[in-house]
Design an enzyme around this catalytic site. Structure first.
Site, PDB file in Angstrom:
ATOM      1  N   GLU A 142      -7.525   5.216  11.412  1.00 52.96           N
ATOM      2  CA  GLU A 142      -6.356   5.404  12.265  1.00 52.96           C
ATOM      3  C   GLU A 142      -6.494   6.578  13.227  1.00 52.96           C
ATOM      4  OE1 GLU A 142      -2.388   5.055  10.422  1.00 52.96           O
ATOM      5  OE2 GLU A 142      -3.433   4.679   8.515  1.00 52.96           O
TER       6      GLU A 142
ATOM      7  N   ASP B  39       0.866  -1.183   0.000  1.00 48.53           N
ATOM      8  CA  ASP B  39       0.000   0.000   0.000  1.00 48.53           C
ATOM      9  C   ASP B  39       0.894   1.221   0.000  1.00 48.53           C
ATOM     10  OD1 ASP B  39      -0.143   1.080   3.127  1.00 48.53           O
ATOM     11  OD2 ASP B  39       0.053  -1.102   3.023  1.00 48.53           O
TER      12      ASP B  39
END
Length: 276
Positions: free
Chosen positions: A88, A7
């Site tokens: 996150e 990613d």
């Protein structure tokens, strides 16, 4: 598991190496005002090399509907692309996580929608276990493919070494990943994984299936069936025998390297290795 990927975000290159990769997940947006300036180019690199492509949104506190719509308007998703919610920020509660995932599922029903979070978020901040079509779990302290969660997972981000996030997918083969991402049935035969995939020592159920097909095709140059899911010298000899047989049967006129390892797409497709 033989499905590998990375990613990436704006701090990575647009011409990253795709060697050994089957998928790439690219940051598209953040909040409701930021677009990764390299997103389009990074996605184009993945597409050019035949990778399954995913787009992810880094969530910030605020309206989840607005952020989801902003993401969908800017990610440029195509058929077979995966859409992901990057959870996150501690200011984003679990209820908002669920709201974003459900909104994107409703707005983009033709796509797989998944949740990315680390182990702490999943175990201590989540309260619903809702991850839409699957969980992408970050657990770099765990061995590759063995994240420390009990919930079924699809992707494991297991390393950030060298500034590059590496992932493994919980799929039997690249073809299985592509079929899942496309929301269609698995192909009858295993798609050609690319010549670079055929490296000595690679372990995969595809290798075992190839072994069986080569034996059935009368190209058995194996000395043992032990570890038949690992590419070895017997696979090389047997596949080269298959290429010679195919060449003669179809009057191809191939010579030299055209008859040598690694496999090529034409002979691979003709071998009809069943999808695993």
């Amino acid at each position: 598991m033989t499905v590998n990927g990375i990613d990436i975000a704006s701090y990575q290159s647009t011409d990253y190496s795709t060697s050994g990769l089957d998928f790439v997940l690219v940051k598209a947006t953040e909040g409701s005002s930021y677009v990764n300036p390299k997103h389009a180019a990074q996605v184009a690199t993945g597409r050019a090399h035949g990778l399954v492509v995913g787009h992810y949104h880094f969530a910030r506190p605020g309206s989840m509907t607005a952020q989801a719509d902003y993401f969908l308007a800017h990610c440029g998703a195509q058929a077979g692309d995966v859409l992901a919610f990057d959870w996150e920020d501690t200011g984003v509660p679990g209820a908002d996580k669920d709201a974003w995932l459900r909104h994107v599922q409703a707005k983009a029903p033709e796509h797989r929608v998944i949740l990315y979070c680390n182990r702490d978020f999943w175990l201590h901040r989540d309260s619903t276990s809702f991850c839409a079509d699957g969980l992408w779990i970050a657990d770099p302290s765990a061995p590759e493919g063995h994240p420390r969660v009990e919930h079924p997972w699809l992707f494991h981000q297991y390393s950030s070494a060298g500034g590059l996030d590496r992932n493994v997918g919980n799929f039997a083969s690249p073809g299985a990943l592509r079929a899942w991402a496309g929301k269609g049935p698995a192909p009858r035969y295993e798609p050609f994984p690319g010549a670079g995939w055929f490296t000595l020592g690679r372990r995969s159920p595809i290798v075992a299936a190839m072994h069986d097909r080569l034996v059935a095709a009368g190209c058995d140059h194996y000395t043992s069936t032990a570890d038949k899911d690992v590419i070895g010298s017997g696979d090389v000899a047997s596949y080269e025998a298959w290429q010679r047989k195919y060449n003669a049967a179809h009057h191809k006129g191939w010579t030299g390297s055209a008859l040598k390892w690694p496999p090529g797409k034409e002979t691979w497709d003709a071998l009809h290795v069943p999808n695993v």
